[in-house]
Write an enzyme that holds these catalytic residues in place. Sequence first.
Site, PDB file in Angstrom:
ATOM      1  N   GLU A   1       0.836  -1.207   0.000  1.00  0.00           N
ATOM      2  CA  GLU A   1       0.000   0.000   0.000  1.00  0.00           C
ATOM      3  C   GLU A   1       0.867   1.252   0.000  1.00  0.00           C
ATOM      4  O   GLU A   1       0.386   2.361   0.136  1.00  0.00           O
ATOM      5  CB  GLU A   1      -0.921  -0.001   1.218  1.00  0.00           C
ATOM      6  CG  GLU A   1      -2.210  -0.774   1.011  1.00  0.00           C
ATOM      7  CD  GLU A   1      -2.001  -2.204   0.529  1.00  0.00           C
ATOM      8  OE1 GLU A   1      -1.399  -2.995   1.289  1.00  0.00           O
ATOM      9  OE2 GLU A   1      -2.387  -2.536  -0.596  1.00  0.00           O
TER      10      GLU A   1
ATOM     11  N   ASN B   1      -0.611  -7.205  -4.556  1.00  0.00           N
ATOM     12  CA  ASN B   1      -1.263  -6.320  -5.518  1.00  0.00           C
ATOM     13  C   ASN B   1      -0.266  -5.385  -6.183  1.00  0.00           C
ATOM     14  O   ASN B   1       0.726  -4.998  -5.596  1.00  0.00           O
ATOM     15  CB  ASN B   1      -2.362  -5.515  -4.814  1.00  0.00           C
ATOM     16  CG  ASN B   1      -1.813  -4.696  -3.664  1.00  0.00           C
ATOM     17  OD1 ASN B   1      -1.403  -5.239  -2.650  1.00  0.00           O
ATOM     18  ND2 ASN B   1      -1.749  -3.390  -3.815  1.00  0.00           N
TER      19      ASN B   1
ATOM     20  N   ASP C   1      -7.676  -4.801  -5.806  1.00  0.00           N
ATOM     21  CA  ASP C   1      -6.729  -5.138  -4.740  1.00  0.00           C
ATOM     22  C   ASP C   1      -6.846  -6.607  -4.339  1.00  0.00           C
ATOM     23  O   ASP C   1      -6.877  -6.946  -3.163  1.00  0.00           O
ATOM     24  CB  ASP C   1      -6.910  -4.240  -3.495  1.00  0.00           C
ATOM     25  CG  ASP C   1      -5.880  -4.578  -2.415  1.00  0.00           C
ATOM     26  OD1 ASP C   1      -4.738  -4.921  -2.768  1.00  0.00           O
ATOM     27  OD2 ASP C   1      -6.227  -4.530  -1.214  1.00  0.00           O
TER      28      ASP C   1
END
Lengths: 171, 608
Positions: free
Chosen positions: B194, B279, B326
């Site tokens: 992230e 991801n 995601d």
Amino acid sequence: MTPTRMSRRVFPAIAMIIGVAVSVMVMFAAPPGAAQENGQGQGRPGDYIAIDGKVDQGTYDGYIAYTRACLACHGPDGLGSSFAPSLIKRVQQRTFSEFSNVVAAGLQIQPDMVMPSFADDDYVLRNIENIYSYMKGRAAGDIGRGRPRVIDEAQGQEPAQRREEDASAKN
Amino acid sequence: MLREMKYAIATIGLLAATTLQANDNQLELQSNPEYWATQLGNYQGNRYSQLDQINRDNIGDLRAMWQFSTGVLRGHEGGPLYVGDGRLYIHTPFPNKVFALDLEEQGRILWTYEPDQDPRVIPVMCCDTVNRGLAYADGRLFLGLANNTLVALDAESGELLWEASNGDHTKGETNTMSPLVVHDKVIMGISGGEFGIRGHMTAYNAETGEMAWRGYSNGPDKDVLIDPQKTLMMGKPIGEADLGVSTWPEGEWKRGGGAPWGWVTYDPELDLIYYGSGNPGSWNPQQRTVDGEPADNKWAITVFARDPNNGQVKWVYQKVPFDEWDYDGVNENQLIDVEINGEQRKGLAIIDRTGFGFLLDRETGELLVAEKFAPETNWASHYDMETGRPVVNEEFSTFRQGVNVNTTDICPTAMGAKNMQPSAYSPETGLIYAGINRICMNYEPYETEYVAGQPYVGATLTMMPAPVQEGDQEGRMGSFIAWDPVEGEVVWKTDERFAVWSGALATAGGLAFYGTLEGHVKAVNIDTGEELWSFKTPSGIIGNINTFQHQGKQYLGVLSGVGGWAGIGLAAGLEDPEEGLGAVSAFAALKDYTELGGVLTVFALPDA
């Protein structure tokens, strides 16, 4: 025209100071008198415009900034998580000065419950006021869960213009 | 069997006697059913125990023998290790303490290790300060600290033997995963998907901490350790060079994520390690297009099979090219031997984030089965078995719907139909047992900017329980399922109020175990899913239930302590699309059921 809030334009300069000396935040406890006397939606920290769940651009930016920087601890939509308090509840008891002070300086009462300092994060500093507005709107029940829409031109013109006038009067 | 494995290792050749040791020791420990020597129970990731002292007939008598508070509040993932020396070795989330507890004295502390870490690492951990646990080999314990330091401790004394730096938290890199020891190497991934990091898997010398190799998840082949003429994709050589660069817009691979933060499994006979990458970079798919069109973003959300000796990639399978949801592809690869169409195959099974249960050939990476284990799954209708690609449903394509458009009712959520909670496999039943999430989402991408060390997300999302199907418990957010990996179907399921975020355990006692977010440890009949026993621990369970036998007595050990993404996302309750402004969520809120706090609970049957 997208509604914007003037105060956001003056804020970055002040935000820079937060990074340097947290004590400067006392300034917010006593904002310029003129601004104090204005009513709702007048460009003071915590003001927002919400019409039918739609919000002004600044408050929308507050939602995005919250989602980027705070959600991972404070939970979706400010509701709190298993290890950081609901900011919706807390803003009801905190002045903007107290709120921004914590964001800039961080807080750690219990050993592994860390509220980090965002003093080095320009993006967050630029948006503290917006986050505060978003939380105030959430607390008042004017903004629901999820990503709010920005007030579109036709609907938004009225209050947005009024705000800009007031905000420029403040300058 | 053991001899065969030793033989397989010996044939690798050129390994010094000492380098053989760690692996040898780990294999030997794994082959002893009394031990739980690695987080997933064995190299194959089966989380299965041959112990049957605790079984269907006496499960009702199982009781907590003692409990131990770790003194740490955040989410406790992973579980205790037992290697036959009368102790339990446990770890905690940040600050990543390690305890050696005396099993014979109700958990008396034999030693404690507590590293000194910069708390500034905490804000760059996306989903709580979790850690999935210790690895053990040859008298040494290995732990990846949150701040990216990989440490080796003397298991006898807790003394620090060496430390190695595996990443940089100022770039958003952190560590949450459990290392795996293979041969003389400690294998370690990285977290930070992230934060726009560039994912990597690294091997360190178990004796010295020196780096042996690093394979990136994206970028040029020489960094990924791919040979396009040799590395297979869908059973054939990849052919084209540097897909890890060309399937991204200019330079975006450098912040292309693909963080491998889940579990690593290992086949000692093929001498290959397996793991999935996370991801790709930003959650806004628009920012990962090439010429405005979807691009594969290789090698994010990809299963890698690597040679543990030098990191070379034997084969790849990209589960989700051009992610739009995601669907972080890190879930564990269970190594299971199966019969399919009358043929014996060395299989690799995944209960995946995407809601699909995959079965691959673990020698070649060929796709054999892809079926939905979470029936609500709607982002793709099915997988094309020829190309191995998902057939995406336009209605739920967040790219086609567009930036700043809210794509609604996508199933499953970004949390995945299953997250990191490891599944179990029983060779007796041939079924996989897994705790799963029954949650859907609305997903709205937005343009975001990369700033090193800051979140690089680019989508907002809201979540709600998956629509209830016939026979489901109202408002349920999780289930525990038995999955047939060959037939590709759910054999039985039981619903739970919240997502089931704990690791499963299957035993020869005819039982399967799992934990709930409210804090229950549950035992079910492995054939039917019928609940036979449950015990309420002090906090929600996101750890794994491990079992072992010491001096003739079978024990069960589990860490409770709610947190992780579950603790963030479910604490306040999910959104009800029908609910009015400011209304209290109609759905169960985890905070009404549990509070923080790490506790180890050890169970056994009372003395006869």
